[in-house]
Write an enzyme that holds these catalytic residues in place. Structure first.
Site, PDB file in Angstrom:
ATOM      1  N   CYS A 144      -1.308   4.189   4.721  1.00 35.70           N
ATOM      2  CA  CYS A 144      -2.830   3.593   4.490  1.00 35.70           C
ATOM      3  C   CYS A 144      -2.613   2.429   3.336  1.00 35.70           C
ATOM      4  CB  CYS A 144      -3.618   4.485   3.900  1.00 35.70           C
ATOM      5  SG  CYS A 144      -5.153   3.912   3.918  1.00 35.70           S
TER       6      CYS A 144
ATOM      7  N   CYS B 244     -10.076   7.636   8.017  1.00 36.95           N
ATOM      8  CA  CYS B 244     -10.154   6.398   7.437  1.00 36.95           C
ATOM      9  C   CYS B 244     -10.105   5.350   8.685  1.00 36.95           C
ATOM     10  CB  CYS B 244      -9.039   6.531   6.563  1.00 36.95           C
ATOM     11  SG  CYS B 244      -8.629   4.789   5.741  1.00 36.95           S
TER      12      CYS B 244
ATOM     13  N   CYS C  67      -6.348  10.162   5.376  1.00 37.71           N
ATOM     14  CA  CYS C  67      -5.337   9.057   5.557  1.00 37.71           C
ATOM     15  C   CYS C  67      -3.898   9.624   6.197  1.00 37.71           C
ATOM     16  CB  CYS C  67      -5.439   8.008   4.452  1.00 37.71           C
ATOM     17  SG  CYS C  67      -6.838   7.484   3.667  1.00 37.71           S
TER      18      CYS C  67
ATOM     19  N   CYS D  77      -6.482   2.882   7.885  1.00 39.52           N
ATOM     20  CA  CYS D  77      -5.235   3.329   8.568  1.00 39.52           C
ATOM     21  C   CYS D  77      -5.388   4.181  10.011  1.00 39.52           C
ATOM     22  CB  CYS D  77      -4.373   4.222   7.641  1.00 39.52           C
ATOM     23  SG  CYS D  77      -5.226   5.961   7.325  1.00 39.52           S
TER      24      CYS D  77
END
Length: 354
Positions: free
Chosen positions: A42, A69, A38, A72
């Protein structure tokens, strides 16, 4: 590179807890319990300190086995243009002949310093140089329709024909008064789930599509300019816009084939190899030996591998679908983890219409 300095790790972990926007792009955090990585902002539930690793680049996180991820979208958002840069780009899209001075930028609430840093990092040139390239590209298109050089010069923000002619020749290699057939290659940057990419296009079609951190990218630029006898300048045309749209659809899982025009100069052997690549179906893989057999050169496996490595149009000409005869992943200029991701992505969506 994995970050090992404990003091730096503590600072980054606190930034992760605080969702600090100023740290976006400064680090990428891998979460051991979920195998995702991330950026600082995030919104996902925060992991425990002992369950994270920090990296200086998203490619390092990918190489370590982490995947982006989905909340994000780190490889996109860490490299997307910040609001001030996007505002300036939008102004140029609306009027590519516009010449924005530092004074005008500040009046609009845009920091020239922010633009300077961002364009230097992502394009290797200043915002003012980027503007000049856009104006010259617009002028080139107008001159090809028969418009007078003097009229084009003044409309493009130049106070004299000589100043316009000097910049025009410096960027395109030809005089605007005597040659309206100047060949240019337009370069445009956009983001994807696996990181930012450059797309280059001539009037005939897309001639380069690469991740910006691709090894030997500068060499590719030089070779492309030599083969097409053209200069690379910042700008967009129908081919760059179509490529960006189709690549976006590919990553969204809604596109399996591409229709954008391709302009890929190379030797006859390279052309044959690249055509064989285009015939490898979405969601499948093939070996270098299979490629060699397809083009009728069963003994030329190494030459086929070399021609694959010379492919400048990633994803659209799908060299990522070529693996070792034993099923192992082999070299990929964008990085083996990207190759692994692309193959898995296609397998996931292969049964869906696209």
């Amino acid at each position: 590179m994995r970050i090992v300095d404990e003091e730096q790790i503590d600072r980054f972990y606190q930034a992760l807890l605080d969702r600090s926007p100023e740290y976006v792009g400064s680090f990428f955090v891998g979460v051991k319990t979920t195998s995702v990585f991330c950026i600082a902002t995030c919104r996902a539930r925060k992991p425990k300190r002992e369950n994270v690793e920090f990296y200086t680049g998203f490619k390092d996180a990918l190489d370590a086995g982490y995947r982006p991820c989905k909340i994000c979208r780190p490889t996109e958002n860490a490299h997307s243009a910040p609001p001030q840069v996007e505002q300036a780009l939008q102004l140029l899209r609306q009027n590519p002949k516009q010449k924005l001075s530092d004074f005008q930028l500040r009046q609009l609430g845009i920091s020239p310093e922010v633009l300077r840093r961002w364009f230097g990092q992502h394009y290797g040139l200043t915002f003012q140089a980027f503007q000049r390239m856009l104006r010259i590209n617009t002028a080139l298109e107008e001159l090809k329709t028969g418009k007078r050089a003097l009229e084009t010069a003044y409309e493009s923000g130049y106070e004299s024909l000589s100043g316009f002619a000097y910049t025009y020749k410096k960027l395109t290699g030809a005089s605007p008064m005597h040659n309206t057939d100047s060949a240019v290659i337009l370069i445009h940057r956009f983001t994807t789930p696996l990181g930012p990419m450059f797309v280059c296009a001539s009037e005939q079609g897309v001639c380069l599509l690469e991740f910006v951190d691709r090894r030997m990218l500068e060499t590719e630029f030089q070779d492309l300019q030599r083969r097409l006898q053209a200069r690379i300048i910042a700008g967009e045309n129908q081919h760059t816009r179509q490529a960006e749209q189709e690549i976006s659809e590919y990553f969204a899982g809604t596109r399996q084939t591409f229709s954008v025009a391709i302009h890929a100069p190379g030797t006859a052997f390279q052309q044959a190899v690249w055509q064989a690549l285009l015939n490898v179906p979405y969601g499948t893989t093939a070996s270098y030996q299979a490629q060699a057999n397809v083009i009728g050169k069963p003994q030329a496996v190494r030459a086929v591998a070399s021609a694959n490595g010379c492919n400048r149009i990633a994803i659209i000409i799908p060299c990522h679908r070529i693996i070792g005869k034993d099923g192992s992943l082999t070299g990929y200029a964008g990085g083996l983890e990207r190759k692994r991701w692309l193959i898995a992505h296609e397998l996931e969506h292969a049964s869906q219409p696209g």
